[in-house]
Design a protein around this motif. Structure first.
Motif, PDB file in Angstrom:
ATOM      1  N   HIS A 479       3.639   5.183 -14.783  1.00 24.56           N
ATOM      2  CA  HIS A 479       2.360   4.738 -14.930  1.00 24.56           C
ATOM      3  C   HIS A 479       1.915   5.636 -15.946  1.00 24.56           C
ATOM      4  O   HIS A 479       1.380   5.232 -17.451  1.00 24.56           O
ATOM      5  CB  HIS A 479       1.055   5.200 -13.510  1.00 24.56           C
ATOM      6  CG  HIS A 479       0.135   4.782 -14.040  1.00 24.56           C
ATOM      7  ND1 HIS A 479       0.199   3.544 -13.590  1.00 24.56           N
ATOM      8  CD2 HIS A 479      -1.032   5.271 -13.915  1.00 24.56           C
ATOM      9  CE1 HIS A 479      -1.635   3.372 -13.416  1.00 24.56           C
ATOM     10  NE2 HIS A 479      -2.124   4.153 -13.667  1.00 24.56           N
ATOM     11  N   HIS A 483       0.615   5.289 -19.967  1.00 24.73           N
ATOM     12  CA  HIS A 483      -0.645   5.434 -20.636  1.00 24.73           C
ATOM     13  C   HIS A 483      -0.467   6.294 -21.678  1.00 24.73           C
ATOM     14  O   HIS A 483      -0.842   6.592 -22.985  1.00 24.73           O
ATOM     15  CB  HIS A 483      -1.348   6.528 -19.506  1.00 24.73           C
ATOM     16  CG  HIS A 483      -2.644   5.657 -18.664  1.00 24.73           C
ATOM     17  ND1 HIS A 483      -3.541   5.012 -18.996  1.00 24.73           N
ATOM     18  CD2 HIS A 483      -2.571   6.309 -17.163  1.00 24.73           C
ATOM     19  CE1 HIS A 483      -3.909   4.543 -17.624  1.00 24.73           C
ATOM     20  NE2 HIS A 483      -3.737   5.210 -16.809  1.00 24.73           N
ATOM     21  N   ASP A 503      -5.795  10.540 -14.338  1.00 24.50           N
ATOM     22  CA  ASP A 503      -6.198   9.560 -13.490  1.00 24.50           C
ATOM     23  C   ASP A 503      -6.806   9.673 -12.467  1.00 24.50           C
ATOM     24  O   ASP A 503      -6.059  10.295 -12.052  1.00 24.50           O
ATOM     25  CB  ASP A 503      -5.500   7.963 -14.494  1.00 24.50           C
ATOM     26  CG  ASP A 503      -4.281   7.931 -13.887  1.00 24.50           C
ATOM     27  OD1 ASP A 503      -4.104   8.711 -12.853  1.00 24.50           O
ATOM     28  OD2 ASP A 503      -3.707   7.182 -14.122  1.00 24.50           O
ATOM     29  N   SER A 505      -5.052   6.575  -9.712  1.00 21.48           N
ATOM     30  CA  SER A 505      -3.803   7.041  -9.572  1.00 21.48           C
ATOM     31  C   SER A 505      -2.623   6.172  -9.978  1.00 21.48           C
ATOM     32  O   SER A 505      -3.292   5.136 -10.403  1.00 21.48           O
ATOM     33  CB  SER A 505      -3.598   6.427  -7.858  1.00 21.48           C
ATOM     34  OG  SER A 505      -4.386   5.714  -7.264  1.00 21.48           O
ATOM     35  N   ASP A 734      -6.953   2.018 -17.119  1.00 26.36           N
ATOM     36  CA  ASP A 734      -5.563   0.779 -16.853  1.00 26.36           C
ATOM     37  C   ASP A 734      -5.527  -0.505 -17.802  1.00 26.36           C
ATOM     38  O   ASP A 734      -4.631  -1.101 -17.492  1.00 26.36           O
ATOM     39  CB  ASP A 734      -5.339   0.495 -15.282  1.00 26.36           C
ATOM     40  CG  ASP A 734      -4.836   2.104 -14.377  1.00 26.36           C
ATOM     41  OD1 ASP A 734      -4.965   2.996 -15.734  1.00 26.36           O
ATOM     42  OD2 ASP A 734      -4.719   1.939 -13.070  1.00 26.36           O
TER      43      ASP A 734
END
Ligand code: ZN
Ligand code: ZN
Ligand code: ZN
Length: 750
Positions: A479, A483, A503, A505, A734
C-alpha cells in the motif's frame, strides 16, 4: 509560378470534441492553404499544400492558438506530394487502430452564458446550451470516435437551425456533438408537477426549504437552501450523513468572497473550465447554516458549471448545498429511474431531464497548496485525462484500494486513472467499478496484459484482481509503496527517493497495519527505513469509528495504566474494562504504525472527537482546532534503531500531552502536536539522508490532506535543502493508489 509544398500533419492529445477541426479549418483559410482535416480514432490528421512559409506558420499556430480546452501532446509532420487541391475541407471521421484522448466535461463557457441570458437569442434560457468549447463530453460518450452517434445525444434529431450550425465550419457549434436547442433538444421538468418554468419553480421550492434532487452532468445533486438550518438538518438526517461537510454552490466570485478568503490561485481554480469544489478558509459564515460544515474552518465551494446551475442560482440568489445525490457510501445516482427510487426518501422534488448520462461523474474536490491545486477527489473536469508517466509500460489494469477507489489502465506512457468510484463496500459501488473498467477498456482500446492490486486480501478490488490469476500475471503491491510511486510517477522522478507515506491504514509486509512509514523507493522496489512504533488497535475496525479505543489502548501500552482524564467520561466503564483486557490478552487487537490513528488518538485524548462519522473526522477536527499564528513549540519523541530500521517512539510525546492537558488550551496543544509530527518526520528524514545521500523526498498518503501538517513539513524539509515532491494530478489519499500500483505492475509484468 509558385512552387507548392505539401505536408501531412498528425496532432495527438485532447483534440476531439473541443472545436479542433473548425480551428484548423479557419487557420488553413487564413494562410490560404488547401487540403483537408479529419478525425481518426487516434489523432487529428491534416493534409495541407500551399506556400512553404505559410505552411510553417500554420504549423506553429496549431500549438500557439489551439482552442482553450484542447491539450496537444505532440505533432508529427511529414512531407507529402501536392495533389493540387482546390479547397480546404473537413472530411468524415476515419476509424483506424489506435486510440485518442477524451475530453472531460467542461463548465459552460462565456459565449454560451451570454446567449443563455440574451432574450433575443434563440437559446434564451435554454438549459442545455453548449458549444465546442463547453458542455458534456465524457459523461455522454459511449465509444470512439467522438461523433454524435456514439453519444447519448443520438436519440435527439437536430432541427434545421441546429443542423446548419453543426455543419458550418465557421460556427462555434460545428460538430458540437451535444448541440441542441429548445426545438429539438433535451427538456427539463419537475417530476409530478406541471409548471411553466421548472427553474423558477425549483428556485421557489428551495427557498421554501424543500430538498430537491437535480439531475446534472454526471449524476444527481441533492440541493437545499444553505441558509436554512432546518433544511440542512433534514438533509443530513435523511441522507444519514453525520458531520461530513456539505459542498456549496454560490452564484459568483463576489458572493464567495463574502463568506470565504480567496487567494488569486484559488480564484483561478474556481473559475477554471474544470470548476471543481475548492476548499476555502471561512471568513464569515454569515447567514449560512452552521450545519453545513460542523467543526470545520473551511467551506467546500464551487461556482455554477451548467446552464441549469446558472439560471437556478440567479433565481434563488442564496448559497445552495449541492451534495452528491446518493445515500452515504453508495455511488452517485445516474438515471432518473434510479434516482426516483433511491432518493425518494431524501428529496421532496426531482428536477429531471431527458439527456442520458452514460458515466457517473462526481464533482472534483481540491485545495490549493503552494499555488497549485491538490486533488482530494478527482472526477469531473479531470478524468479521463491521463497522467503521463516517465516511461512506457505494459498495458496494465490496477485495481486501486478499498476506500475512495479509483482504478488505472495504462497504455504506452499514459496512465488513465478513472474518475472517483467510491468506497468499495457495497454491491452498487462494485458494479460501478466493474462497468467503468469495461468503459475505459473500450474507450482507450486497452487489453490489459498485467493486473495489479493491493496486498490486502479482503479489499473487494483485490478480490476482483485475483480472478485473473492463472490467465494474467497478478502483481500485489504494498500500500505505502504504491502511494510513493504514485507521487514519483506523476512528478516524473526517475531516481530513488525518501518516501514519507502517512495515512490511515494499509496492509504491511509483516501482517501488521502500516501507516506511518518512511521508505527508500525506486520503481524496482523499496526498503522500509522508518516507522512509528507499533501500538494496539483494540477491536480492530471498531477503534477507527471510536477513537477513544485507540487512546485507551495507547496509554495502557505506553504507561501500563490509564490516568483519569476528561475524555473517559464519554466511555462506558464496561467498555474500558473490555479494552484493557483486549490489549492485555491480545484479543482482536491488531498492531499498527499508522499516523492517521495517532491523530485519532490525540483527537480523542483532547476530547475533540470521540466518534468518527466520516473517514478522518477526528484528525480533521484536531487540525481545525489548531491556531493560525505561527508557533514553533513542540513535544519530545525518541528515535531508536532496530535492525537497521528507525522506530519513532511516542511515549515522550504522550507525556507532554498529558502534562499540558489541564494547563493549556486545546488550540495550543493541537498546534504543538502538528509541529511535533512535522519535526519528527524531518528528524528521521535527516538521519536517512545521512545514510543514503538521497535528498529527493516524496510525500504521499491521506494524512497530507492535513494542510497544517503538509505546510509545516514541506517548509522544514525545504529549509534543510530537500527537494520535496507532492501530488498535483492525483489525490494523495487512496484515490491515488491505483497509479502507483499500475506503474509497479506494468514494469514487473514486462
Ligand atoms: Zn459554450
Ligand atoms: Zn435545434
Ligand atoms: Zn493509503
Amino acid at each position: 509560378m509558385k512552387i507548392l509544398t505539401g505536408k501531412r500533419i498528425r496532432v495527438f492529445g485532447v483534440v476531439q470534441g473541443v472545436g479542433f477541426r473548425p480551428f484548423i479549418y479557419r487557420l488553413a483559410k487564413e494562410y490560404n492553404l488547401k487540403g483537408w482535416v479529419l478525425n481518426t480514432s487516434s489523432s487529428v490528421e491534416i493534409e495541407v499544400e500551399g506556400e512553404k512559409e505559410s505552411i510553417e506558420r500554420f504549423i506553429s499556430d496549431i500549438k500557439r492558438k489551439a482552442p482553450p480546452v484542447a491539450r496537444i501532446e505532440r505533432i508529427e509532420v511529414e512531407d507529402s506530394v501536392p495533389n493540387n487541391y482546390r479547397d480546404f475541407l473537413i472530411k468524415e471521421s476515419k476509424e483506424e487502430p489506435g486510440y485518442q484522448l477524451i475530453s472531460p466535461d467542461i463548465a459552460v463557457c462565456e459565449d454560451c452564458l451570454r446567449e443563455l441570458f440574451d432574450p433575443r437569442d434563440r437559446r434564451y434560457r435554454y438549459p442545455f446550451i453548449n458549444c465546442t468549447n463547453c458542455g458534456p463530453r465524457f459523461t455522454i460518450i459511449k465509444d470512439i470516435p467522438y461523433d454524435r452517434k456514439n453519444t447519448t445525444m443520438d436519440k435527439f434529431r437536430m432541427c434545421k437551425d441546429c443542423e446548419e450550425e453543426y455543419n458550418d465550419p465557421l460556427n462555434r457549434r460545428f460538430h458540437a456533438q451535444p448541440n441542441a436547442c429548445p426545438i429539438c433538444g433535451p427538456r427539463l421538468w419537475i417530476e409530478g408537477l406541471k409548471v411553466e418554468d421548472p427553474i423558477e419553480e425549483t428556485a421557489r421550492l428551495l427557498k421554501e426549504g424543500f430538498i430537491v434532487a437535480i439531475k446534472g452532468l454526471g449524476g444527481f445533486h441533492l440541493a437545499c437552501d444553505a441558509t436554512n438550518d432546518n433544511a440542512v438538518r433534514l438533509l443530513r438526517e435523511r441522507k444519514k450523513r453525520g458531520y461530513k461537510p456539505f459542498a456549496l454552490m454560490m452564484k459568483d466570485l463576489n458572493t464567495i468572497k463574502m463568506y470565504c478568503y480567496v487567494t488569486p490561485e484559488e480564484e483561478k481554480v474556481l473559475v477554471s473550465p474544470q470548476a471543481p469544489i475548492v476548499l476555502l478558509k471561512i471568513k464569515d459564515l454569515g447567514d449560512i447554516s452552521r450545519g453545513v460544515a460542523p467543526n470545520n474552518n473551511y467551506l467546500g465551494v464551487m461556482l455554477p458549471y451548467t446552464p441549469v446551475h446558472h439560471m437556478l442560482l440567479r433565481e434563488v440568489s442564496k448559497p445552495l448545498v449541492m451534495t452528491s445525490g446518493n445515500l452515504s457510501e453508495e455511488p452517485i445516482c445516474q438515471d432518473s429511474e434510479e434516482a426516483l427510487n433511491r432518493l425518494k426518501g431524501i428529496a421532496d422534488y426531482f428536477l429531471l431531464n431527458d439527456r442520458d448520462i452514460y458515466s457517473r461523474y462526481d464533482d472534483s474536490v481540491v485545495f490549493v497548496f503552494d499555488g497549485k491545486p491538490q486533488l482530494i477527489r478527482r472526477a469531473r473536469g479531470y478524468a479521463p485525462s491521463p497522467v503521463k508517466i516517465p516511461f512506457k509500460i505494459k498495458q496494465t489494469l490496477a485495481c486501486g484500494g478499498e476506500l475512495k477507489n479509483t482504478f488505472c489502465l495504462t497504455r504506452d506512457n499514459y496512465a488513465f486513472i478513472s474518475q472517483h468510484i467510491g468506497d468499495l463496500e457495497n454491491i452498487e459501488t462494485l458494479e460501478h467499478f466493474i462497468n467503468t473498467i469495461e468503459l475505459y477498456k473500450r474507450l482507450f482500446r486497452i487489453e490489459p496484459q498485467v493486473v495489479a492490486c493491493d496486498l490486502h486480501p479482503d479489499y473487494l478490488s483485490t478480490r476482483y484482481a485475483l480472478q485473473f490469476e492463472g490467465t494474467l500475471p497478478v502483481i500485489r503491491v504494498q500500500h505505502h509503496y504504491a502511494h510513493i510511486v504514485s507521487c514519483m510517477g506523476e512528478n516524473s522522478i526517475t531516481e530513488p527517493v525518501i518516501g514519507i507515506s502517512l495515512d490511515g491504514s494499509g496492509y504491511g509486509l509483516d501482517g501488521n497495519i502500516w501507516g506511518g512509514e518512511v521508505l527508500i523507493a525506486d520503481y524496482d522496489g523499496f526498503i522500509r527505513k522508518a516507522h512509528l512504533e507499533y501500538l494496539p488497535m483494540p477491536g480492530g475496525e471498531l477503534a477507527i469509528r471510536r477513537p477513544y479505543r485507540l487512546t485507551i489502548g495507547y496509554l495502557f501500552k505506553l504507561f501500563g495504566k490509564i490516568p483519569d482524564l476528561p475524555f473517559l467520561n464519554a466511555v462506558p466503564e464496561e467498555e474500558i474494562r473490555i479494552i484493557k483486557e483486549q490489549v492485555e490478552k491480545g484479543i482482536n487487537t491488531p498492531f499498527t504504525s499508522s499516523m492517521g490513528r495517532l491523530f485519532d488518538a490525540v483527537s480523542s485524548l483532547l476530547d475533540i472527537c470521540q466518534e468518527a462519522t466520516y473517514e478522518g473526522q477526528p484528525a480533521v477536527e484536531l487540525e481545525m482546532m489548531g491556531k493560525d499564528i505561527e508557533d514553533d513549540e513542540y513535544y519530545s519523541w525518541e528515535i531508536e534503531k532496530e535492525n537497521g530500521i528507525f522506530i519513532l517512539r511516542v511515549k515522550k510525546l504522550f507525556e507532554g500531552l498529558l502534562s499540558d492537558i489541564d494547563v493549556l488550551p486545546v488550540s495550543i496543544i493541537s498546534t504543538k502536536f502538528h509541529n511535533t509530527v512535522a519535526r519528527m518526520m524531518l528528524d528521521v528524514t535527516l538521519l536517512i539522508r545521512e545514510e543514503t545521500k538521497i535528498d529527493k523526498v516524496a510525500l504521499s498518503g491521506g494524512c497530507f490532506q492535513n494542510r497544517r501538517l503538509l505546510n509545516r513539513l514541506v517548509r522544514l524539509l525545504r529549509e534543510k535543502d530537500f527537494e520535496v515532491y507532492t501530488h498535483n494530478q492525483v489525490p494523495c489519499n487512496d484515490g491515488g493508489l491505483s497509479l502507483g500500483q499500475a506503474i509497479i505492475g506494468g514494469r514487473a509484468g514486462s
